[in-house]
Design a protein around this motif. Structure first.
Motif, PDB file in Angstrom:
ATOM      1  N   VAL A  19       0.854  -1.185   0.000  1.00 55.66           N
ATOM      2  CA  VAL A  19       0.000   0.000   0.000  1.00 55.66           C
ATOM      3  C   VAL A  19       0.893   1.238   0.000  1.00 55.66           C
ATOM      4  N   ARG A  20       0.604   2.133  -0.911  1.00 56.79           N
ATOM      5  CA  ARG A  20       1.318   3.420  -0.944  1.00 56.79           C
ATOM      6  C   ARG A  20       0.285   4.534  -0.809  1.00 56.79           C
ATOM      7  N   ALA A  21      -0.043   4.835   0.413  1.00 52.74           N
ATOM      8  CA  ALA A  21      -1.070   5.861   0.645  1.00 52.74           C
ATOM      9  C   ALA A  21      -0.703   6.695   1.846  1.00 52.74           C
ATOM     10  N   ASN A  41       3.814   7.830  -1.373  1.00 54.21           N
ATOM     11  CA  ASN A  41       2.377   8.074  -1.255  1.00 54.21           C
ATOM     12  C   ASN A  41       1.778   8.322  -2.628  1.00 54.21           C
ATOM     13  N   ASP A  42       0.954   7.389  -3.095  1.00 54.85           N
ATOM     14  CA  ASP A  42       0.361   7.545  -4.423  1.00 54.85           C
ATOM     15  C   ASP A  42      -1.126   7.849  -4.395  1.00 54.85           C
ATOM     16  N   LEU A  43      -1.652   8.174  -3.220  1.00 50.35           N
ATOM     17  CA  LEU A  43      -3.095   8.449  -3.112  1.00 50.35           C
ATOM     18  C   LEU A  43      -3.523   9.541  -4.092  1.00 50.35           C
ATOM     19  N   ARG A  51      -1.012   4.337 -14.145  1.00 51.77           N
ATOM     20  CA  ARG A  51      -0.130   3.330 -13.566  1.00 51.77           C
ATOM     21  C   ARG A  51      -0.087   3.266 -12.041  1.00 51.77           C
ATOM     22  N   HIS A  52      -0.783   4.154 -11.358  1.00 54.98           N
ATOM     23  CA  HIS A  52      -0.682   4.166  -9.892  1.00 54.98           C
ATOM     24  C   HIS A  52      -1.936   3.649  -9.194  1.00 54.98           C
ATOM     25  N   HIS A  53      -1.692   2.827  -8.169  1.00 54.21           N
ATOM     26  CA  HIS A  53      -2.749   2.370  -7.274  1.00 54.21           C
ATOM     27  C   HIS A  53      -2.352   2.695  -5.848  1.00 54.21           C
TER      28      HIS A  53
HETATM   29 MG    MG Z   1       6.240   6.520  -7.306  1.00 57.37          MG
END
Ligand code: MG
Ligand code: ATP
Ligand code: MG
Ligand code: MG
Length: 475
Positions: free
Chosen positions: A69-71, A76-78, A86-88
């Motif tokens: 998870v990157r949030a 942080n891709d939120l 490409r981002h989740h």
């Molecule tokens: Mg990135």
């Protein structure tokens, strides 16, 4: 033919098993060994101590498919979800790792063999980047793998003040294992906006980064000191959804198999005919992160990990509102997700009922104030004479209607506006002070301050929250 996400995951793990890598299961999204990290954001997290030499394992090579998870925190891709192909917030990272075993040469050769031999990607669509001063990596790509030199791009540090922030110098967080890296990009072809890495429009989605090979050499201390690791190591990460998009001949991650049914089910629930609607993609993304976070024991709350979860849920609910949701819809998508990913992650199926109930409670709570908050926000937006929503307004939306500041910012961004984050922080600080003073008089007003003034709902603390959940289970 390798095509589906499940086949790619399997092919990857099988390939590295033939290269004597130990298969290791994905670890939890809540890092067990690291208080400095919000969520597991890469495959290497569970191996951190092995890289540092603090933990001995019975193997020196490992491979995994890690849920990430990157949030929040360093990666942080939120804010990217709904804006890039490409981002989740939640994704799976395929990885191979060497703990003081092989280094640059084998890492590069394995990656190239997997992409061009096993997956049979056309070589002329691939580009690579290396860290500016890494002549060794450049030479391996050019002379051992035969990549034309004009397709090997050196990337340096962004600015002298941000010395280690280069895209080709990877770190897990502000401290911990890090090192230079080499990355592999895929060219999705003309007609899509974006330039090659290192170019001014590199953030477009034509050239998509698929695999990062990190040469772990240092342990960064809190004061910035870089201590060499006992033995140089390798940590790689490839996003399953990104490589699946390539194998399935689509451009956006949101068009791959895993997302197709999820988006179709969301569209049916919300009565939306536009299958490419951004809000459907955001909702499909968010049901994955929210469900997996809850499955890993995170509970919605007003602080820390739980608050990140709550913020993601509220963003999803708001996107449903945008699509004119007639009823609570979000928790109903857990079934669809369990069907889609339950085979790879049986815990999703086992915990389906729990996840649904927790999400339903959250939806109901936020649903009580969402309409009125949106009405206030529309009012504010139609009376604005600058492009920035005042901090006090952002605070009122937060305090009275439960709108996290990032949610208000998300709505503002859709209309090319922003929020006064500083002003919001000041208002928050003042509220904390008031709460502090109040508690000096022997009464804890914290609870009341956190509560939702427009309803009788008493606070979002973990305790009352758990009580609600327990109540639900008994009902
Ligand atoms: Mg990135
Ligand atoms: P990007 O530059 O596209 O944001 P990144 O450099 O932040 O990616 P890394 O930290 O190098 O990504 O992670 C390794 C790999 O994990 C990436 O090459 C990519 O394939 C995948 N990945 C990273 N972030 C995401 C995300 N938010 N959603 C899906 N896949 C991701
Ligand atoms: Mg990158
Ligand atoms: Mg990268």
């Amino acid at each position: 033919m390798i095509r589906s996400s499940a086949e790619i995951r399997q092919a990857f793990l099988d390939f590295f098993a033939t290269k004597q890598h130990q298969r290791v299961a994905s670890s939890s999204l809540v890092p067990g060994n690291d208080a400095t990290l919000l969520f597991t954001n890469a495959g290497m997290v569970q191996f951190k101590d092995a890289f540092l030499g603090a933990e001995k394992r019975s193997y020196t090579r490992a491979t995994s498919s890690q849920r990430c998870v990157r949030a929040g925190g360093k990666h942080n891709d939120l804010e990217n979800v709904g804006y890039t192909a490409r981002h989740h917030t939640f994704f799976e990272m395929l990885g191979n790792f060497s703990f003081g075993d092989y280094f640059k040469e084998d890492a590069i050769a394995y990656a190239w063999e997997f992409l061009t031999d096993v997956l049979k990607l056309p070589k002329d669509r691939l580009l690579v980047t290396v860290y500016e001063s890494d002549d060794e990596a450049f030479d391996l790509w050019a002379n051992k793998m035969g990549v034309p030199e004009d397709k090997i791009i050196r990337i340096g540090d962004k600015s002298p003040s941000k010395k280690y922030e280069s895209d080709n110098f990877w770190s897990m967080g502000d401290t911990g294992p890090c090192g230079p890296c080499t990355e592999i990009f895929y060219d999705h072809g003309e007609g899509i906006f974006g330039g090659p890495p290192g170019s001014p429009d590199e953030d477009g989605d034509r050239f998509i980064e698929i695999w990062n090979l990190v040469f772990m050499q240092f342990n960064r201390q809190a004061d910035g000191t870089m201590d060499p690791l006992p033995k140089p190591a390798v940590d790689t990460g490839m996003g399953l959804e990104r490589i699946a998009a390539i194998m399935q001949d689509v451009h956006s991650n949101y068009e791959i198999d895993i997302f197709q049914n999820l988006i179709a089910d969301a569209a049916a629930l919300l009565d939306c005919n536009d299958i490419e609607h951004k809000s459907l993609r955001v909702i499909a993304d968010h049901i994955r992160s929210c469900s997996f976070l809850i499955a890993d024991g995170v509970m919605p709350s007003n602080e820390g990990r739980g608050y990140v979860l709550r913020r993601i849920i509220r963003r999803a609910v708001r996107h449903g509102h945008k699509l004119e949701a007639k009823s609570h819809f979000f928790h109903k998508l857990v079934a669809s997700l369990a069907k889609q990913m339950g085979e790879a992650y049986p815990e999703l199926v086992q915990q389906q009922a729990v996840i649904e109930k927790i999400l339903r409670v959250e939806e109901e709570q936020f649903g009580r104030t969402l309409d009125r908050g949106m009405a206030l926000l529309e009012d504010i937006l139609s009376n604005m004479d600058s492009d920035t929503i005042a901090g006090d307004d952002v605070f009122k939306l937060y305090d009275t209607y439960g709108f996290p500041a990032d949610l208000t910012a998300d709505i503002a961004r859709e209309r090319q506006l922003k929020i006064d984050q500083n002003g919001f922080d000041v208002a928050m600080g003042l509220q904390r002070e008031r709460a502090q003073q109040a508690s000096n008089f022997g009464t804890d007003y914290n609870e009341q301050l956190k509560s939702d003034h427009t309803t009788n709902f008493k606070g979002y603390t973990n305790d009352s929250y758990s009580a609600t959940v327990v109540e639900l289970f008994n009902s």
